[in-house]
Design a protein around this motif. Structure first.
Motif, PDB file in Angstrom:
ATOM      1  N   ILE A 220       0.868  -1.179   0.000  1.00 52.20           N
ATOM      2  CA  ILE A 220       0.000   0.000   0.000  1.00 52.20           C
ATOM      3  C   ILE A 220       0.904   1.228   0.000  1.00 52.20           C
ATOM      4  O   ILE A 220       1.822   1.324   0.822  1.00 52.20           O
ATOM      5  CB  ILE A 220      -0.883   0.008   1.277  1.00 52.20           C
ATOM      6  CG1 ILE A 220      -1.808  -1.224   1.315  1.00 52.20           C
ATOM      7  CG2 ILE A 220      -1.696   1.305   1.400  1.00 52.20           C
ATOM      8  CD1 ILE A 220      -2.870  -1.277   0.241  1.00 52.20           C
ATOM      9  N   GLY A 221       0.658   2.144  -0.936  1.00 53.83           N
ATOM     10  CA  GLY A 221       1.535   3.313  -1.059  1.00 53.83           C
ATOM     11  C   GLY A 221       1.129   4.437  -0.117  1.00 53.83           C
ATOM     12  O   GLY A 221       0.429   4.225   0.875  1.00 53.83           O
ATOM     13  N   ARG A 222       1.555   5.647  -0.466  1.00 52.00           N
ATOM     14  CA  ARG A 222       1.274   6.817   0.372  1.00 52.00           C
ATOM     15  C   ARG A 222      -0.088   7.423   0.093  1.00 52.00           C
ATOM     16  O   ARG A 222      -0.712   8.008   0.966  1.00 52.00           O
ATOM     17  CB  ARG A 222       2.355   7.887   0.126  1.00 52.00           C
ATOM     18  CG  ARG A 222       3.710   7.479   0.630  1.00 52.00           C
ATOM     19  CD  ARG A 222       3.776   7.762   2.101  1.00 52.00           C
ATOM     20  NE  ARG A 222       4.981   7.250   2.705  1.00 52.00           N
ATOM     21  CZ  ARG A 222       5.187   7.227   4.013  1.00 52.00           C
ATOM     22  NH1 ARG A 222       4.271   7.664   4.852  1.00 52.00           N
ATOM     23  NH2 ARG A 222       6.285   6.750   4.513  1.00 52.00           N
ATOM     24  N   ARG A 223      -0.510   7.314  -1.201  1.00 56.75           N
ATOM     25  CA  ARG A 223      -1.796   7.932  -1.585  1.00 56.75           C
ATOM     26  C   ARG A 223      -2.664   6.877  -2.256  1.00 56.75           C
ATOM     27  O   ARG A 223      -2.331   6.356  -3.322  1.00 56.75           O
ATOM     28  CB  ARG A 223      -1.556   9.075  -2.570  1.00 56.75           C
ATOM     29  CG  ARG A 223      -0.629  10.129  -2.028  1.00 56.75           C
ATOM     30  CD  ARG A 223      -0.399  11.205  -3.042  1.00 56.75           C
ATOM     31  NE  ARG A 223      -1.339  12.283  -2.843  1.00 56.75           N
ATOM     32  CZ  ARG A 223      -1.282  13.447  -3.495  1.00 56.75           C
ATOM     33  NH1 ARG A 223      -0.366  13.641  -4.424  1.00 56.75           N
ATOM     34  NH2 ARG A 223      -2.143  14.393  -3.239  1.00 56.75           N
ATOM     35  N   VAL A 224      -3.765   6.576  -1.611  1.00 55.28           N
ATOM     36  CA  VAL A 224      -4.610   5.476  -2.083  1.00 55.28           C
ATOM     37  C   VAL A 224      -5.957   6.025  -2.564  1.00 55.28           C
ATOM     38  O   VAL A 224      -6.601   6.805  -1.852  1.00 55.28           O
ATOM     39  CB  VAL A 224      -4.860   4.461  -0.938  1.00 55.28           C
ATOM     40  CG1 VAL A 224      -5.680   3.281  -1.432  1.00 55.28           C
ATOM     41  CG2 VAL A 224      -3.542   3.991  -0.340  1.00 55.28           C
ATOM     42  N   ALA A 225      -6.354   5.606  -3.749  1.00 51.26           N
ATOM     43  CA  ALA A 225      -7.718   5.914  -4.213  1.00 51.26           C
ATOM     44  C   ALA A 225      -8.541   4.642  -4.072  1.00 51.26           C
ATOM     45  O   ALA A 225      -8.136   3.581  -4.548  1.00 51.26           O
ATOM     46  CB  ALA A 225      -7.698   6.373  -5.665  1.00 51.26           C
ATOM     47  N   ILE A 226      -9.669   4.735  -3.383  1.00 53.28           N
ATOM     48  CA  ILE A 226     -10.570   3.581  -3.249  1.00 53.28           C
ATOM     49  C   ILE A 226     -11.826   3.892  -4.047  1.00 53.28           C
ATOM     50  O   ILE A 226     -12.489   4.904  -3.802  1.00 53.28           O
ATOM     51  CB  ILE A 226     -10.951   3.310  -1.780  1.00 53.28           C
ATOM     52  CG1 ILE A 226      -9.703   3.185  -0.909  1.00 53.28           C
ATOM     53  CG2 ILE A 226     -11.789   2.039  -1.678  1.00 53.28           C
ATOM     54  CD1 ILE A 226     -10.000   3.028   0.583  1.00 53.28           C
ATOM     55  N   VAL A 227     -12.132   3.025  -4.999  1.00 51.92           N
ATOM     56  CA  VAL A 227     -13.323   3.238  -5.820  1.00 51.92           C
ATOM     57  C   VAL A 227     -14.496   2.524  -5.144  1.00 51.92           C
ATOM     58  O   VAL A 227     -14.444   1.308  -4.934  1.00 51.92           O
ATOM     59  CB  VAL A 227     -13.104   2.691  -7.249  1.00 51.92           C
ATOM     60  CG1 VAL A 227     -14.375   2.860  -8.087  1.00 51.92           C
ATOM     61  CG2 VAL A 227     -11.917   3.385  -7.906  1.00 51.92           C
ATOM     62  N   GLY A 228     -15.524   3.286  -4.795  1.00 55.43           N
ATOM     63  CA  GLY A 228     -16.677   2.698  -4.108  1.00 55.43           C
ATOM     64  C   GLY A 228     -16.888   3.396  -2.778  1.00 55.43           C
ATOM     65  O   GLY A 228     -15.933   3.907  -2.183  1.00 55.43           O
TER      66      GLY A 228
END
Ligand SMILES: Cc1cc2nc3c(=O)[nH]c(=O)nc-3n(C[C@H](O)[C@H](O)[C@H](O)COP(=O)(O)OP(=O)(O)OC[C@H]3O[C@@H](n4cnc5c(N)ncnc54)[C@H](O)[C@@H]3O)c2cc1C
Length: 450
Positions: A145-153
Motif C-alpha cells: 500500500i503506497g502513500r496515496r490510495v484511491a478507493i473506488v466505491g
C-alpha cells in the motif's frame, strides 16, 4: 435402538451461509457433508470481518463451533469443488446425495473494464481483505500500500479498506471515489465511526461546495450533510493519514508511468433523477486524482469456474420465483431448459455481495426450508448408509490426492494459533499458509474421521 433414517445432503462452502444451512439441515435430522475450500471454516466471517472486531468475530466463531460439533455434520476443509478442484460438480452429483447446496460465496472479481485495472498497485477489495485477514494463498502474496490510495466505491467495504490503509499501513492520504453524490453513499454511519478520526472535514466541506450546483439540480441540499457532520463529535486522531471524498467522478483509467501507478483518471458526472433513483451521467470532462495505489471496492461476482451455470456475475436459478419462491434457490440448467435436479444455491453464492452475516444466515435458512420440502418426497436411508456415503466421498477425495482437513484438525490448528497468540502477547494470530496448518496436523497425527 438404531438412529432414525436420514436424508444425506452435501453443503459446499462453510461460510456463514453454508454453516447455517448445515445447522438447519441437521436440526431437521439430515446427515450433512460440509466441504470447504479453505482449511478453516467461517468464510468472510473469518477472513472478511475487520481485523480488530475481535468481539464480533469471537461471538460468530462460537456459534460456528457449536454447529460443527454436531455429529450429524462432517466438515472437510481444504477441498475445492469445481473443474479445477478436488471434485467437480458433476462428480459430486454422481455420489448419490439427496441434494447439494452451494454456499460458496462470491469468489469472482468484478472488473469494471477500466484501463489499467490489472496493473501492479491496483487491487480488488476482496483480495486485499483476504490478504490482511491472512487467508492463504492471499496471505502469502504482497499487497503493498503506497502513500496515496484511491478507493473506488463508497460502501462498507470501502470503510474497511480505508481503515486498513489509515490505521495499519504507512499511508498519508486516502480518497474514496464515488460516481454519484454524498446522498447515495452506501456505507453505514456506524461503520464510518471506525475511520472518523481520519476524516478530513475541511476537504469534505470544500468538496460539497464544489459539487453544490450539481446536487441542487436534483433537489439535494448539502447543508443537511454539513449540519450532520458538525453535530458529530470529532474524535482524537489515531493516525496522521487523512481521508477525503471525491464525488461525481467515474473511473476511466489507471494512469501509470514506468509501470508505476501515478493517478486515477476520472470523468466528471452529473446527477439525474429517474423516478426514485438518482443516476450518474458522464459529462466528458476528465481529471486526475494523484495516487500510487488503487483499490476497487465495488462488490464481487460469483466464481465462473465453479462449474455451475453462470451468467453476468450470478449463477442461474429457475424462473418463476414470483409464483414459487423455491425457484430462486434452485439452480437452472439452460442447456436442458430445466432445473438442475437437487442442486441449490444460498447466501452470497445466490446474491453476490448482499448484506451482512445475518442476511446470509436468513437466506440460507430460507433456502433450506425449500430444500427440505423438496427432499421430503425422497426415501430416507438408514443412518449407517449415510455415514458410509460420507466416508466414501472422503476416501475418494484422498484417493485423488486431496488432503481434506477434518473439524478435529481445525480445532487443533486453532488451539495452536491461540497458544502462539498468547505467547506473543497479541489478541489474534493466524497461520499464513496452508502448508503450516497441514504440517501441524500431520505432525500431530490428529485422528482421521470415521
Ligand atoms: C470486507 C468485508 C467485511 C465484512 N464485514 C462484516 C461485518 O463486520 N459484519 C457482518 O455481519 N458481515 C460482514 N461482512 C459480510 C459477511 O462476511 C457476508 O455476509 C457473509 O460472509 C456471506 O456468507 P456466505 O457464506 O454466503 O459467503 P462467504 O463468507 O464468502 O463463504 C463462502 C465459503 O465457501 C467456500 N468456497 C468458495 N468456493 C468454494 C468451492 N469452489 N468449493 C468449496 N468451497 C468453496 C469458501 O472457502 C468460504 O468458506 C463483510 C464482508 C466483507 C467482504
Amino acid at each position: 435402538m438404531s438412529p432414525d433414517p436420514v436424508h444425506a445432503i452435501a453443503v459446499v462452502g462453510a461460510g456463514p451461509a453454508g454453516l447455517f444451512a448445515a445447522r438447519a439441515l441437521a436440526t431437521a435430522g439430515s446427515r450433512v457433508l460440509l466441504l470447504n475450500r479453505d482449511v478453516k471454516p467461517g468464510g468472510l466471517a473469518e477472513y472478511g470481518i475487520f481485523l480488530d472486531k475481535y468481539k464480533m468475530k469471537g461471538g460468530i466463531r462460537r456459534q460456528f463451533q457449536k454447529i460443527l460439533a454436531n455429529p450429524l455434520i462432517t466438515y472437510l476443509g481444504h477441498v475445492t469443488v469445481g473443474e479445477r478442484g478436488a471434485i467437480s460438480v458433476a462428480d459430486l452429483r454422481a455420489q448419490g446425495f439427496d441434494a447439494l447446496v452451494f454456499a460458496i460465496g462470491a469468489q469472482g472479481t468484478k472488473y469494471l473494464g477500466v484501463e489499467g485495472e490489472r496493473l501492479p498497485g491496483v487491487y480488488h477489495a476482496k483480495d486485499l481483505v483476504y490478504h490482511y485477514n491472512r487467508l492463504p494463498p492471499f496471505s502469502e502474496r504482497a499487497y503493498p500500500i503506497g502513500r496515496r490510495v484511491a478507493i473506488v466505491g463508497v460502501g462498507n467495504v470501502m470503510v474497511d479498506i480505508a481503515n486498513y490503509c489509515v490505521h495499519f499501513c504507512e499511508c498519508d492520504e486516502v480518497v474514496a471515489v464515488a460516481r454519484r453524490g454524498p446522498f447515495e453513499k452506501a456505507y453505514d454511519d456506524r461503520e464510518f465511526e471506525d475511520i472518523e478520526d481520519a476524516f478530513d472535514r475541511r476537504r469534505y466541506r470544500a468538496e460539497l461546495e464544489r459539487i453544490r450546483p450539481r446536487l441542487a439540480a436534483v433537489g439535494q441540499n448539502p447543508d443537511e450533510l454539513l449540519r450532520a457532520m458538525e453535530a458529530r463529535e470529532e474524535p482524537q486522531p489515531q493516525t496522521h493519514a487523512r481521508l477525503s471524498f471525491r464525488f461525481l467522478a467515474s473511473p476511466r483509467r489507471v494512469v501509470a508511468e514506468a509501470g508505476r501507478v501515478v493517478a486515477l483518471e476520472v470523468e466528471e458526472t452529473r446527477l439525474e433523477r429517474k423516478g426514485d433513483r438518482i443516476s450518474a451521467v458522464s459529462t466528458g470532462e476528465l481529471s486526475r486524482i494523484p495516487c500510487d495505489t488503487v483499490v476497487f471496492a465495488v462488490g464481487d461476482r460469483v466464481d465462473e469456474e465453479a462449474g455451475l451455470p453462470y451468467r453476468d456475475g450470478l449463477y442461474l436459478t429457475a424462473p418463476g420465483a414470483d409464483q414459487d419462491p423455491a425457484a430462486a434457490y434452485q439452480v437452472w440448467d439452460p442447456a436442458a431448459g430445466a432445473p438442475m435436479e437437487g442442486v441449490y444455491v444460498v447466501g452470497w453464492a445466490r446474491r453476490a455481495s448482499d448484506g451482512v452475516v445475518g442476511r446470509a444466515r436468513l437466506d440460507a435458512e430460507t433456502g433450506i426450508k425449500h430444500v427440505l420440502a423438496r427432499v421430503a418426497a425422497r426415501p430416507r436411508r438408514p443412518r449407517a448408509e449415510a455415514d458410509a456415503l460420507v466416508a466414501r466421498v472422503a476416501e475418494a477425495l484422498r484417493a485423488r490426492g486431496a488432503r481434506p482437513v477434518t473439524y478435529a484438525e481445525v480445532v487443533a490448528i486453532e488451539a495452536e494459533e491461540r497458544a502462539r497468540a498468547a505467547a506473543a502477547g497479541v489478541e489474534e494470530l493466524k497461520f499464513a499458509s496452508d502448508r503450516e496448518m497441514l504440517d501441524l496436523v500431520d505432525a500431530a497425527a490428529v485422528k482421521p474421521p470415521a
